[in-house]
Design a protein around this motif. Structure first.
Motif, PDB file in Angstrom:
ATOM      1  N   UNK A  34       0.478  -1.291  -0.220  1.00 21.08           N
ATOM      2  CA  UNK A  34      -0.330  -0.223   0.024  1.00 21.08           C
ATOM      3  C   UNK A  34       0.377   1.083  -0.145  1.00 21.08           C
ATOM      4  N   UNK A  35       0.560   1.907  -0.940  1.00 22.87           N
ATOM      5  CA  UNK A  35       1.145   3.481  -1.502  1.00 22.87           C
ATOM      6  C   UNK A  35       0.557   4.576   0.446  1.00 22.87           C
ATOM      7  N   UNK A  67     -10.905   6.475  -4.243  1.00 22.12           N
ATOM      8  CA  UNK A  67     -10.427   5.440  -4.077  1.00 22.12           C
ATOM      9  C   UNK A  67     -11.318   3.825  -4.345  1.00 22.12           C
ATOM     10  N   UNK A  68     -11.229   3.399  -5.388  1.00 20.39           N
ATOM     11  CA  UNK A  68     -11.644   2.084  -5.681  1.00 20.39           C
ATOM     12  C   UNK A  68     -10.354   0.892  -4.867  1.00 20.39           C
ATOM     13  N   UNK A  69     -10.938   0.549  -4.302  1.00 15.56           N
ATOM     14  CA  UNK A  69      -9.801  -0.856  -3.854  1.00 15.56           C
ATOM     15  C   UNK A  69     -10.775  -1.942  -3.264  1.00 15.56           C
ATOM     16  N   UNK A  70     -10.442  -2.732  -2.422  1.00 18.55           N
ATOM     17  CA  UNK A  70     -10.613  -4.393  -2.389  1.00 18.55           C
ATOM     18  C   UNK A  70     -12.327  -4.360  -1.023  1.00 18.55           C
ATOM     19  N   UNK A  71     -11.782  -3.069  -0.105  1.00 13.84           N
ATOM     20  CA  UNK A  71     -12.937  -2.966   0.744  1.00 13.84           C
ATOM     21  C   UNK A  71     -13.694  -1.849  -0.084  1.00 13.84           C
ATOM     22  N   UNK A  72     -14.349  -1.326  -1.396  1.00 13.40           N
ATOM     23  CA  UNK A  72     -15.527  -0.686  -1.759  1.00 13.40           C
ATOM     24  C   UNK A  72     -14.812   0.599  -2.120  1.00 13.40           C
ATOM     25  N   UNK A  74     -14.206   4.093  -1.810  1.00 14.70           N
ATOM     26  CA  UNK A  74     -13.840   5.444  -0.157  1.00 14.70           C
ATOM     27  C   UNK A  74     -13.201   6.365  -1.149  1.00 14.70           C
ATOM     28  N   UNK A  75     -13.271   7.562   0.331  1.00 14.51           N
ATOM     29  CA  UNK A  75     -12.741   9.229  -0.415  1.00 14.51           C
ATOM     30  C   UNK A  75     -12.372   9.484   1.176  1.00 14.51           C
ATOM     31  N   UNK A  76     -12.169   8.165   2.568  1.00 11.65           N
ATOM     32  CA  UNK A  76     -12.165   8.598   3.682  1.00 11.65           C
ATOM     33  C   UNK A  76     -10.157   7.563   3.107  1.00 11.65           C
ATOM     34  N   UNK A  77      -9.487   8.538   3.731  1.00  7.07           N
ATOM     35  CA  UNK A  77      -7.705   8.287   3.709  1.00  7.07           C
ATOM     36  C   UNK A  77      -7.837   8.585   5.157  1.00  7.07           C
ATOM     37  N   UNK A  78      -6.807   7.420   5.855  1.00  4.61           N
ATOM     38  CA  UNK A  78      -6.814   6.982   7.354  1.00  4.61           C
ATOM     39  C   UNK A  78      -4.758   7.761   7.407  1.00  4.61           C
ATOM     40  N   UNK A  79      -5.292   8.563   8.413  1.00  2.00           N
ATOM     41  CA  UNK A  79      -3.903   9.170   9.139  1.00  2.00           C
ATOM     42  C   UNK A  79      -3.175   8.366   9.878  1.00  2.00           C
ATOM     43  N   UNK A  80      -1.328   7.674   9.427  1.00  3.96           N
ATOM     44  CA  UNK A  80      -1.489   6.535  10.008  1.00  3.96           C
ATOM     45  C   UNK A  80       0.287   6.939  10.795  1.00  3.96           C
ATOM     46  N   UNK A  81       0.121   8.006  10.594  1.00  5.20           N
ATOM     47  CA  UNK A  81       1.350   8.409  11.528  1.00  5.20           C
ATOM     48  C   UNK A  81       1.126  10.366  10.816  1.00  5.20           C
ATOM     49  N   UNK A  83       2.163  12.604   8.947  1.00  8.45           N
ATOM     50  CA  UNK A  83       2.195  13.277   7.816  1.00  8.45           C
ATOM     51  C   UNK A  83       2.273  11.936   6.216  1.00  8.45           C
ATOM     52  N   UNK A  84       1.386  10.750   7.057  1.00  8.68           N
ATOM     53  CA  UNK A  84       1.225  10.034   6.609  1.00  8.68           C
ATOM     54  C   UNK A  84      -0.512   9.825   6.157  1.00  8.68           C
ATOM     55  N   UNK A  85      -0.480   8.734   4.636  1.00  4.78           N
ATOM     56  CA  UNK A  85      -1.912   8.730   4.827  1.00  4.78           C
ATOM     57  C   UNK A  85      -1.887   7.397   3.892  1.00  4.78           C
ATOM     58  N   UNK A  86      -3.025   6.763   4.563  1.00  3.60           N
ATOM     59  CA  UNK A  86      -3.249   6.129   2.982  1.00  3.60           C
ATOM     60  C   UNK A  86      -4.751   5.399   2.679  1.00  3.60           C
ATOM     61  N   UNK A  87      -5.281   5.167   1.919  1.00  6.00           N
ATOM     62  CA  UNK A  87      -6.450   5.211   1.292  1.00  6.00           C
ATOM     63  C   UNK A  87      -7.490   4.198   2.460  1.00  6.00           C
ATOM     64  N   UNK A  88      -8.849   4.415   3.214  1.00  7.24           N
ATOM     65  CA  UNK A  88      -9.344   3.263   3.575  1.00  7.24           C
ATOM     66  C   UNK A  88      -9.992   2.283   2.880  1.00  7.24           C
ATOM     67  N   UNK A  89     -10.056   2.584   1.498  1.00  4.45           N
ATOM     68  CA  UNK A  89     -10.325   1.331   0.626  1.00  4.45           C
ATOM     69  C   UNK A  89      -9.386  -0.177   0.387  1.00  4.45           C
ATOM     70  N   UNK A  90      -8.532   0.149   1.200  1.00  6.19           N
ATOM     71  CA  UNK A  90      -7.262  -0.754   0.951  1.00  6.19           C
ATOM     72  C   UNK A  90      -7.280  -1.243   3.111  1.00  6.19           C
ATOM     73  N   UNK A  91      -7.758  -0.704   3.444  1.00  2.95           N
ATOM     74  CA  UNK A  91      -7.864  -0.977   5.611  1.00  2.95           C
ATOM     75  C   UNK A  91      -9.137  -1.828   5.308  1.00  2.95           C
ATOM     76  N   UNK A  92      -8.877  -2.444   6.125  1.00  7.24           N
ATOM     77  CA  UNK A  92      -9.924  -3.668   7.065  1.00  7.24           C
ATOM     78  C   UNK A  92     -10.600  -2.726   8.162  1.00  7.24           C
TER      79      UNK A  92
END
Length: 104
Positions: A34-35, A67-72, A74-81, A83-92
């Motif tokens: 995941x980017x 973003x379209x991903x395995x979990x649908x 979504x326009x939600x982005x998860x802050x994981x650190x 200045x670090x964000x990942x698309x919620x469509x790839x997070x279960x």
């Protein structure tokens, strides 16, 4: 002979235990590298790539690029650190909506 029991001040260890218990980690979709971006969208710089099997803690969430991903989709982005964000469509997360506070 008497034995006195001295109570230790465990406030710091109690706080650490509570903080550890409150951290929840979510799995990235299986087989996905995941980017991680510097902001909530694909126009932000690539910071790093998470390896397959990664788990992330979500500190807060922001709306961004859809973003379209395995979990649908979504326009939600998860802050994981910082200045670090990942698309919620790839997070279960088990939800199609927000599971953490919105980033300010």
């Amino acid at each position: 002979m008497s034995v006195e029991r001295v109570a230790e001040d465990d406030n710091s260890s109690d706080a650490a235990a509570v903080a550890t218990e409150s951290l929840r980690y979510y799995s990235v979709a299986p087989g996905v590298r995941l980017n991680v971006r510097s902001g909530p969208g694909t126009s932000y710089n690539l910071v790093r790539v998470l390896p397959e099997g990664a788990k992330v803690h979500i500190y807060c969430q922001s709306p961004g690029t859809a973003i379209a991903g395995p979990y649908g989709t979504s326009n939600i982005w998860d802050n994981i650190g910082n200045g670090e964000y990942v698309s919620d469509a790839f997070v279960q997360t088990g939800s199609d909506g927000y599971v953490a506070a919105r980033c300010s």
